[in-house]
Structures are given as C-alpha cells and as structure tokens.
Scaffold this motif. Structure first.
Motif, PDB file in Angstrom:
ATOM      1  N   GLY A   1       0.816  -1.208   0.000  1.00  9.66           N
ATOM      2  CA  GLY A   1       0.000   0.000   0.000  1.00  9.66           C
ATOM      3  C   GLY A   1       0.849   1.257   0.000  1.00  9.66           C
ATOM      4  N   ALA A   2       1.967   1.219   0.726  1.00  9.99           N
ATOM      5  CA  ALA A   2       2.891   2.359   0.741  1.00  9.99           C
ATOM      6  C   ALA A   2       3.525   2.554  -0.638  1.00  9.99           C
ATOM      7  CB  ALA A   2       3.966   2.145   1.808  1.00  9.99           C
ATOM      8  N   ASP A   3       3.905   1.452  -1.270  1.00  9.71           N
ATOM      9  CA  ASP A   3       4.461   1.533  -2.627  1.00  9.71           C
ATOM     10  C   ASP A   3       3.417   2.089  -3.598  1.00  9.71           C
ATOM     11  OD1 ASP A   3       6.850   0.451  -1.693  1.00  9.71           O
ATOM     12  OD2 ASP A   3       6.403  -1.573  -2.418  1.00  9.71           O
ATOM     13  N   LEU A   4       2.194   1.600  -3.447  1.00 13.06           N
ATOM     14  CA  LEU A   4       1.097   2.078  -4.305  1.00 13.06           C
ATOM     15  C   LEU A   4       0.868   3.574  -4.088  1.00 13.06           C
ATOM     16  CD1 LEU A   4      -1.237   1.485  -6.284  1.00 13.06           C
ATOM     17  CD2 LEU A   4      -2.617   0.818  -4.291  1.00 13.06           C
ATOM     18  N   ALA A   5       0.920   4.013  -2.843  1.00  6.78           N
ATOM     19  CA  ALA A   5       0.745   5.440  -2.543  1.00  6.78           C
ATOM     20  C   ALA A   5       1.791   6.274  -3.272  1.00  6.78           C
ATOM     21  CB  ALA A   5       0.817   5.675  -1.035  1.00  6.78           C
ATOM     22  N   ASP A   6       3.034   5.784  -3.309  1.00  8.47           N
ATOM     23  CA  ASP A   6       4.085   6.517  -4.018  1.00  8.47           C
ATOM     24  C   ASP A   6       3.830   6.557  -5.525  1.00  8.47           C
ATOM     25  OD1 ASP A   6       5.534   7.214  -1.757  1.00  8.47           O
ATOM     26  OD2 ASP A   6       6.874   5.495  -1.899  1.00  8.47           O
ATOM     27  N   GLU A   7       3.209   5.528  -6.035  1.00  2.45           N
ATOM     28  CA  GLU A   7       2.925   5.466  -7.480  1.00  2.45           C
ATOM     29  C   GLU A   7       1.738   6.329  -7.894  1.00  2.45           C
ATOM     30  OE1 GLU A   7       2.460   1.412  -8.894  1.00  2.45           O
ATOM     31  OE2 GLU A   7       4.020   0.755  -7.491  1.00  2.45           O
ATOM     32  N   VAL A   8       0.628   6.230  -7.137  1.00  2.00           N
ATOM     33  CA  VAL A   8      -0.628   6.851  -7.585  1.00  2.00           C
ATOM     34  C   VAL A   8      -1.128   7.953  -6.667  1.00  2.00           C
ATOM     35  CG1 VAL A   8      -1.329   4.736  -8.778  1.00  2.00           C
ATOM     36  CG2 VAL A   8      -2.162   5.167  -6.448  1.00  2.00           C
ATOM     37  N   GLY A   9      -0.517   8.116  -5.514  1.00  2.43           N
ATOM     38  CA  GLY A   9      -0.972   9.099  -4.536  1.00  2.43           C
ATOM     39  C   GLY A   9      -1.718   8.409  -3.403  1.00  2.43           C
ATOM     40  N   PHE A  10      -1.469   8.873  -2.197  1.00  2.00           N
ATOM     41  CA  PHE A  10      -2.068   8.249  -1.018  1.00  2.00           C
ATOM     42  C   PHE A  10      -3.589   8.288  -1.065  1.00  2.00           C
ATOM     43  CE2 PHE A  10      -3.406   8.568   3.535  1.00  2.00           C
ATOM     44  CZ  PHE A  10      -3.106   7.258   3.888  1.00  2.00           C
ATOM     45  N   ASP A  11      -4.138   9.380  -1.561  1.00  2.71           N
ATOM     46  CA  ASP A  11      -5.591   9.511  -1.605  1.00  2.71           C
ATOM     47  C   ASP A  11      -6.247   8.518  -2.571  1.00  2.71           C
ATOM     48  OD1 ASP A  11      -4.370  10.919  -3.710  1.00  2.71           O
ATOM     49  OD2 ASP A  11      -6.061  12.286  -3.917  1.00  2.71           O
ATOM     50  N   ARG A  12      -5.468   7.928  -3.450  1.00  2.00           N
ATOM     51  CA  ARG A  12      -6.021   6.970  -4.421  1.00  2.00           C
ATOM     52  C   ARG A  12      -5.758   5.512  -4.039  1.00  2.00           C
ATOM     53  NH1 ARG A  12      -4.313   8.645 -10.117  1.00  2.00           N
ATOM     54  NH2 ARG A  12      -5.814   7.032 -10.659  1.00  2.00           N
TER      55      ARG A  12
ATOM     56  N   PRO B   1       6.552  10.471  -2.243  1.00  2.00           N
ATOM     57  CA  PRO B   1       5.474  11.450  -2.092  1.00  2.00           C
ATOM     58  C   PRO B   1       4.190  10.871  -1.483  1.00  2.00           C
ATOM     59  CG  PRO B   1       5.837  10.917  -4.409  1.00  2.00           C
ATOM     60  CD  PRO B   1       6.952  10.289  -3.640  1.00  2.00           C
ATOM     61  N   GLY B   2       3.857   9.652  -1.836  1.00  2.88           N
ATOM     62  CA  GLY B   2       2.647   9.043  -1.282  1.00  2.88           C
ATOM     63  C   GLY B   2       2.807   8.705   0.184  1.00  2.88           C
ATOM     64  N   ARG B   3       3.958   8.210   0.538  1.00  8.06           N
ATOM     65  CA  ARG B   3       4.223   7.894   1.947  1.00  8.06           C
ATOM     66  C   ARG B   3       4.268   9.172   2.771  1.00  8.06           C
ATOM     67  NH1 ARG B   3       8.608   2.925   1.645  1.00  8.06           N
ATOM     68  NH2 ARG B   3       7.576   1.920  -0.101  1.00  8.06           N
ATOM     69  N   TYR B   4       4.868  10.219   2.210  1.00  7.30           N
ATOM     70  CA  TYR B   4       4.905  11.496   2.919  1.00  7.30           C
ATOM     71  C   TYR B   4       3.482  11.987   3.172  1.00  7.30           C
ATOM     72  CZ  TYR B   4       5.810  16.253   4.280  1.00  7.30           C
ATOM     73  OH  TYR B   4       5.830  17.433   4.987  1.00  7.30           O
ATOM     74  N   ALA B   5       2.626  11.883   2.168  1.00  8.11           N
ATOM     75  CA  ALA B   5       1.225  12.268   2.344  1.00  8.11           C
ATOM     76  C   ALA B   5       0.569  11.393   3.411  1.00  8.11           C
ATOM     77  CB  ALA B   5       0.474  12.165   1.019  1.00  8.11           C
ATOM     78  N   ALA B   6       0.891  10.124   3.425  1.00  5.17           N
ATOM     79  CA  ALA B   6       0.329   9.207   4.424  1.00  5.17           C
ATOM     80  C   ALA B   6       0.736   9.625   5.830  1.00  5.17           C
ATOM     81  CB  ALA B   6       0.769   7.774   4.141  1.00  5.17           C
ATOM     82  N   ALA B   7       1.945  10.130   5.980  1.00 11.04           N
ATOM     83  CA  ALA B   7       2.422  10.555   7.290  1.00 11.04           C
ATOM     84  C   ALA B   7       1.606  11.726   7.840  1.00 11.04           C
ATOM     85  CB  ALA B   7       3.902  10.917   7.224  1.00 11.04           C
ATOM     86  N   GLN B   8       0.847  12.401   6.977  1.00 11.96           N
ATOM     87  CA  GLN B   8      -0.012  13.516   7.400  1.00 11.96           C
ATOM     88  C   GLN B   8      -1.431  13.050   7.727  1.00 11.96           C
ATOM     89  OE1 GLN B   8       2.047  16.129   7.577  1.00 11.96           O
ATOM     90  NE2 GLN B   8       3.487  14.842   6.467  1.00 11.96           N
ATOM     91  N   PHE B   9      -1.713  11.768   7.515  1.00 12.19           N
ATOM     92  CA  PHE B   9      -3.050  11.203   7.727  1.00 12.19           C
ATOM     93  C   PHE B   9      -3.468  11.389   9.184  1.00 12.19           C
ATOM     94  CE2 PHE B   9      -5.829   7.325   8.259  1.00 12.19           C
ATOM     95  CZ  PHE B   9      -6.823   7.698   7.363  1.00 12.19           C
TER      96      PHE B   9
END
Length: 189
Positions: A15-26, A97-105
């Motif tokens: 999921g973290a890898d996916l977040a980096d690929e497509v964005g955490f929100d997706r 970038p996706g993981r960084y966004a996740a860290a703001q969740f």
C-alpha cells in the motif's frame, strides 16, 4: 481463498508503494487486491477496512521517516542538526510522495500517541534544545519548523516553484539559514 504469503505487513508495504505510485488519496483496497490478484474480501482477512489500511500505511510512513531523520541528526547539534533534519524530511517527501502524504493522515488520539509521530516531536524538541528555548517558545518553534518544512515540501511537490529561474535548493538553504538565525536570536525578539 487467501493467497499464500498475504499478511497485514505485506499489504501495508504494498500500500505504501502504491501510494508513491498513484498518490495516497487513491490507495484503495480494490486497487491493492488487483495488485495481488485476489478478491477484495481476501484483504479483509488481514485488515478490517480501507481506513485501517490507510492507518497502517500512515504508521509505516511515520516510522520509516522517523528512522531516516534520526539517522540524519545523530551526533549533530545547532544549525547542523537543523539542516540535517530539514533535508531528511524534504528528501523523504521527494523520494516517497505518497508515503509522505500518508504521514499527514489524521490518526485517532490513541493511535497517534503510540505512533512514531511522538518520535518526530521528540527529535524536533531535541534539536531546539541546542537553541536554548523554553516553553511556550519551544512549542511555538516546533510548530514553526513543521509549518515551514511541510509548506515548502508541499509547494515544491505541487510545482509551485517551477515558474522562476531561481533554484529551489537555493531557497531551501536560505530558509534553513534564516530559521537558524531566528532560533539563535529568539529570546531577543
């Protein structure tokens, strides 16, 4: 049927890898299930729902980022520590970038209190000890640093600095220098 080897940890990392690929929100359970070629129901044997999956990714990102920042600031003090701290956050956000966004969740208070977010706050306060700040100024400074670093990283990621010929790295160095000066002279302001 659950595919062999599927675990909550493996789903979290994917999921973290996916977040980096497509964005955490997706990141969704459906998209993750497609990645593993299983039905969504198979994922729910390991995570309760999409919210738990996102929470796990956020916790993973916070831990990973805390480890990186901790290694960067180890043995440093003052401006050296401040720059290493800032660079570690910025580099992580650029690389993940996706993981960084996740860290703001947004985490519930109990989960947040048990997360690596507490380590982030401690590391920030440890850096500020080199500037001899006391409360409530230390809390103000923690908020200032977080706001500046997150704001810069967010603007940079969104292309906010692409409209000028000035290198964003020059601005970043200028900001870190300015923060150091501000923190060193805080009590005289």
């Amino acid at each position: 049927m659950v595919r062999a080897g599927l675990t909550a940890e493996r789903l979290t990392r994917a999921g973290a890898d996916l977040a980096d690929e497509v964005g955490f929100d997706r990141v969704t359970a459906s998209e993750l299930a497609r990645r593993f070629d299983v039905k969504v129901a198979s994922l729910y044997s390991h995570v309760k729902n999409s919210h738990e999956l996102k929470t796990r990714i956020a916790l993973f990102a916070l831990e990973e980022l805390a480890d990186r920042v901790s290694a960067a600031v180890a043995g440093r003090a003052g401006k050296d520590a401040l720059a290493a701290f800032a660079d570690a956050y910025r580099d992580y956000a650029r690389e993940h970038p996706g993981r960084y966004a996740a860290a703001q969740f947004s985490l519930d208070p109990e989960t947040a209190a048990a997360s690596a977010g507490v380590r982030h706050a401690r590391m920030t306060r440890a850096i500020l000890r080199g500037y001899d700040l006391t409360e409530p100024d230390q809390t103000h400074a923690v908020r200032l640093l977080g706001s500046v670093f997150h704001g810069y990283v967010s603007l940079e990621a969104g292309g906010g600095f692409s409209h000028t010929a000035v290198d964003p790295q020059e601005s970043w160095a200028w900001i870190v220098d300015s923060l150091d000066t501000l923190l060193r002279t805080w009590s005289t302001r």
